[in-house]
Design a protein around this motif. Structure first.
Motif, PDB file in Angstrom:
ATOM      1  N   ILE A 184       0.969  -1.012  -0.141  1.00 35.62           N
ATOM      2  CA  ILE A 184      -0.019   0.079   0.026  1.00 35.62           C
ATOM      3  C   ILE A 184       0.801   1.385   0.076  1.00 35.62           C
ATOM      4  O   ILE A 184       0.355   2.405  -0.623  1.00 35.62           O
ATOM      5  CB  ILE A 184      -0.890   0.046   1.297  1.00 35.62           C
ATOM      6  CG1 ILE A 184      -1.811  -1.170   1.196  1.00 35.62           C
ATOM      7  CG2 ILE A 184      -1.545   1.347   1.091  1.00 35.62           C
ATOM      8  CD1 ILE A 184      -2.796  -0.982  -0.023  1.00 35.62           C
ATOM      9  N   LYS A 187       1.899   2.027  -3.669  1.00 34.22           N
ATOM     10  CA  LYS A 187       1.015   2.505  -4.357  1.00 34.22           C
ATOM     11  C   LYS A 187       0.606   4.017  -4.018  1.00 34.22           C
ATOM     12  O   LYS A 187       0.269   4.921  -4.957  1.00 34.22           O
ATOM     13  CB  LYS A 187      -0.357   1.728  -4.294  1.00 34.22           C
ATOM     14  CG  LYS A 187      -0.053   0.130  -4.928  1.00 34.22           C
ATOM     15  CD  LYS A 187      -1.357  -0.729  -4.510  1.00 34.22           C
ATOM     16  CE  LYS A 187      -1.454  -1.992  -5.360  1.00 34.22           C
ATOM     17  NZ  LYS A 187      -2.403  -2.745  -5.044  1.00 34.22           N
ATOM     18  N   ALA A 188       0.721   4.211  -2.598  1.00 37.23           N
ATOM     19  CA  ALA A 188       0.309   5.549  -2.012  1.00 37.23           C
ATOM     20  C   ALA A 188       1.559   6.494  -2.830  1.00 37.23           C
ATOM     21  O   ALA A 188       1.306   7.637  -3.157  1.00 37.23           O
ATOM     22  CB  ALA A 188       0.644   5.621  -0.716  1.00 37.23           C
ATOM     23  N   LYS A 189       2.929   5.751  -2.846  1.00 39.06           N
ATOM     24  CA  LYS A 189       3.974   6.753  -3.353  1.00 39.06           C
ATOM     25  C   LYS A 189       3.543   7.383  -4.693  1.00 39.06           C
ATOM     26  O   LYS A 189       4.355   8.459  -4.974  1.00 39.06           O
ATOM     27  CB  LYS A 189       5.091   6.310  -3.138  1.00 39.06           C
ATOM     28  CG  LYS A 189       5.523   6.012  -1.772  1.00 39.06           C
ATOM     29  CD  LYS A 189       6.932   5.249  -1.576  1.00 39.06           C
ATOM     30  CE  LYS A 189       7.687   5.123  -0.277  1.00 39.06           C
ATOM     31  NZ  LYS A 189       8.785   4.343  -0.233  1.00 39.06           N
ATOM     32  N   GLU A 192      -1.699   6.704  -5.973  1.00 41.76           N
ATOM     33  CA  GLU A 192      -2.976   5.872  -5.947  1.00 41.76           C
ATOM     34  C   GLU A 192      -4.067   6.329  -4.947  1.00 41.76           C
ATOM     35  O   GLU A 192      -3.930   6.287  -3.814  1.00 41.76           O
ATOM     36  CB  GLU A 192      -2.644   4.379  -6.072  1.00 41.76           C
ATOM     37  CG  GLU A 192      -4.037   3.635  -6.328  1.00 41.76           C
ATOM     38  CD  GLU A 192      -3.541   2.358  -6.319  1.00 41.76           C
ATOM     39  OE1 GLU A 192      -4.408   1.377  -5.593  1.00 41.76           O
ATOM     40  OE2 GLU A 192      -2.880   1.583  -7.280  1.00 41.76           O
ATOM     41  N   ALA A 195      -5.258   3.726  -2.265  1.00 41.46           N
ATOM     42  CA  ALA A 195      -4.012   3.542  -1.325  1.00 41.46           C
ATOM     43  C   ALA A 195      -4.082   4.670  -0.298  1.00 41.46           C
ATOM     44  O   ALA A 195      -3.548   4.441   0.855  1.00 41.46           O
ATOM     45  CB  ALA A 195      -2.730   3.315  -1.841  1.00 41.46           C
ATOM     46  N   LEU A 196      -3.987   5.600  -0.778  1.00 41.46           N
ATOM     47  CA  LEU A 196      -4.025   7.260   0.184  1.00 41.46           C
ATOM     48  C   LEU A 196      -5.341   6.775   1.226  1.00 41.46           C
ATOM     49  O   LEU A 196      -4.982   7.146   2.286  1.00 41.46           O
ATOM     50  CB  LEU A 196      -3.961   8.250  -0.618  1.00 41.46           C
ATOM     51  CG  LEU A 196      -2.681   8.535  -1.391  1.00 41.46           C
ATOM     52  CD1 LEU A 196      -2.990   9.820  -2.336  1.00 41.46           C
ATOM     53  CD2 LEU A 196      -1.545   8.799  -0.602  1.00 41.46           C
ATOM     54  N   ASP A 197      -6.439   6.467   0.725  1.00 42.00           N
ATOM     55  CA  ASP A 197      -7.495   6.257   1.561  1.00 42.00           C
ATOM     56  C   ASP A 197      -7.285   5.367   2.529  1.00 42.00           C
ATOM     57  O   ASP A 197      -7.767   5.319   3.831  1.00 42.00           O
ATOM     58  CB  ASP A 197      -8.744   5.892   0.729  1.00 42.00           C
ATOM     59  CG  ASP A 197      -9.279   7.139  -0.230  1.00 42.00           C
ATOM     60  OD1 ASP A 197      -8.918   8.097  -0.027  1.00 42.00           O
ATOM     61  OD2 ASP A 197     -10.048   6.778  -1.139  1.00 42.00           O
ATOM     62  N   TRP A 199      -4.441   4.426   3.979  1.00 36.26           N
ATOM     63  CA  TRP A 199      -3.475   5.079   4.887  1.00 36.26           C
ATOM     64  C   TRP A 199      -4.134   5.968   5.811  1.00 36.26           C
ATOM     65  O   TRP A 199      -4.081   6.341   7.015  1.00 36.26           O
ATOM     66  CB  TRP A 199      -2.290   5.960   4.390  1.00 36.26           C
ATOM     67  CG  TRP A 199      -1.400   4.756   3.906  1.00 36.26           C
ATOM     68  CD1 TRP A 199      -0.826   4.480   2.661  1.00 36.26           C
ATOM     69  CD2 TRP A 199      -0.500   3.959   4.912  1.00 36.26           C
ATOM     70  NE1 TRP A 199       0.063   3.454   2.444  1.00 36.26           N
ATOM     71  CE2 TRP A 199       0.456   3.057   3.976  1.00 36.26           C
ATOM     72  CE3 TRP A 199      -0.405   3.643   6.046  1.00 36.26           C
ATOM     73  CZ2 TRP A 199       1.363   2.245   4.663  1.00 36.26           C
ATOM     74  CZ3 TRP A 199       0.474   2.858   6.638  1.00 36.26           C
ATOM     75  CH2 TRP A 199       1.218   2.188   5.965  1.00 36.26           C
ATOM     76  N   GLU A 200      -5.311   6.832   5.274  1.00 36.27           N
ATOM     77  CA  GLU A 200      -6.008   7.794   5.914  1.00 36.27           C
ATOM     78  C   GLU A 200      -6.653   7.019   7.080  1.00 36.27           C
ATOM     79  O   GLU A 200      -6.842   7.328   8.414  1.00 36.27           O
ATOM     80  CB  GLU A 200      -6.783   8.548   5.194  1.00 36.27           C
ATOM     81  CG  GLU A 200      -7.920   9.269   5.866  1.00 36.27           C
ATOM     82  CD  GLU A 200      -8.776  10.411   5.028  1.00 36.27           C
ATOM     83  OE1 GLU A 200      -9.556  11.198   5.591  1.00 36.27           O
ATOM     84  OE2 GLU A 200      -8.633  10.148   3.741  1.00 36.27           O
ATOM     85  N   PHE A 234       2.122   9.420   5.259  1.00 32.82           N
ATOM     86  CA  PHE A 234       0.621   9.065   4.630  1.00 32.82           C
ATOM     87  C   PHE A 234      -0.320   9.049   5.631  1.00 32.82           C
ATOM     88  O   PHE A 234      -1.767   8.957   5.262  1.00 32.82           O
ATOM     89  CB  PHE A 234       0.690   7.737   4.059  1.00 32.82           C
ATOM     90  CG  PHE A 234       1.653   7.706   2.667  1.00 32.82           C
ATOM     91  CD1 PHE A 234       1.535   8.597   1.771  1.00 32.82           C
ATOM     92  CD2 PHE A 234       2.698   6.664   2.532  1.00 32.82           C
ATOM     93  CE1 PHE A 234       2.515   8.533   0.753  1.00 32.82           C
ATOM     94  CE2 PHE A 234       3.708   6.609   1.333  1.00 32.82           C
ATOM     95  CZ  PHE A 234       3.323   7.620   0.372  1.00 32.82           C
TER      96      PHE A 234
END
Length: 276
Positions: A184, A187-189, A192, A195-197, A199-200, A234
């Protein structure tokens, strides 16, 4: 010079420690699924490879509770065969130097207090986030371990349908999203959104655990360590936004939440056990 060992169910890390520095550090995959004598043999072999006439003691961090006098480790996480191991006696009889043992999160926290971001703070909590989640507690500049070195087992506190460990460690990615934190993060990097969601969402759960720490200890600082902390950017914002819901903002606005940059905090802390 001391030997320091960070014993985990995934890896065993060992290093010579002198003047607050790690020398000749190595890491191997732990034979965690083997019988207890095999794991002990692996540990002894690693120690033999690092021993010399200058070694004055061995400090060990383990993911378990520990009898502080006899040095017995109980129910070591991810090493199923280690139910009750007289580790201190076994190693002292074999290597003829003092052995000190504590919980691995306590070792991380002691390392941060003595050599890392925790140095300015009299009262702080260190939180290790990885395969599981645990904490160490510093009160008036001293490590508080509790009975059987068991203080700080915050991951086992009830939360939602399970406990905090299942929402604030690698379990969250495995059980809730059928993936890994590393995947994840990658993908966040790349930006995406899904993926950011994730981590949130992780940050919200961790923020709720931070509020528990504030209620329980009201520390000056909380220092986060472990593999997942490499993704701190993130989840930092959602974690801190959740912490802002804490009812006593005089505490929540003052506490410092810091991602550890001290690579060998757990090893440094394990070595420092011999000075406690």
């Amino acid at each position: 010079m001391n030997l320091a060992i960070d014993l985990g169910g995934t890896n065993i890390r060992i290093a010579q420690i002198e003047d607050g520095k790690c020398l000749h550090k190595t890491s191997v995959s732990c034979l965690a699924q083997a019988d207890s004598s095999t794991v002990l043999g692996q540990l002894s072999q690693l120690i033999e490879g690092m021993m010399n006439e200058r070694i004055e003691g061995i400090g060990i961090g383990v993911p378990s509770i520990v009898d502080p006098e006899k040095g017995i480790v109980y129910n070591v996480a991810n090493i199923s065969s280690w139910k009750e191991i007289y580790l201190k006696k076994i190693l002292e009889d074999k290597f003829k130097v003092p052995v000190a043992i504590n919980n691995d999160s306590n070792c991380f926290t002691l390392g941060e207090k003595l050599f890392g971001a925790g140095q300015p703070y009299a009262n702080m909590v260190g939180v290790t986030i990885g395969t599981g989640i645990g904490a160490g507690i510093i009160v008036n500049h001293r490590l508080y371990s509790g009975e059987y070195m068991g203080a700080g087992e915050i991951g086992s506190l009830p939360y939602l349908d399970s406990d905090f460990e299942h929402y604030c460690s690698s379990f969250f990615f495995k059980e809730q999203h059928h993936t890994t934190g590393a995947a994840i993060a990658g993908k966040a990097k790349s930006g995406e959104l899904a993926a950011l969601d994730i981590w949130e969402e992780f940050g919200i759960h961790l923020g709720n655990l931070m509020k528990v720490i504030l209620f329980t200890y009201a520390p000056q600082a909380i220092i986060l360590g472990g593999g997942i902390v490499s993704a701190f950017p993130f989840f930092e914002e959602s974690m801190k936004n959740t912490m802002h819901e804490f009812p006593y903002d005089v505490i929540s606005k003052k506490v410092k939440v810091i991602a550890s940059h001290l690579k060998d905090a757990s090893l440094l802390g394990a070595s420092a056990l011999l000075e406690e």
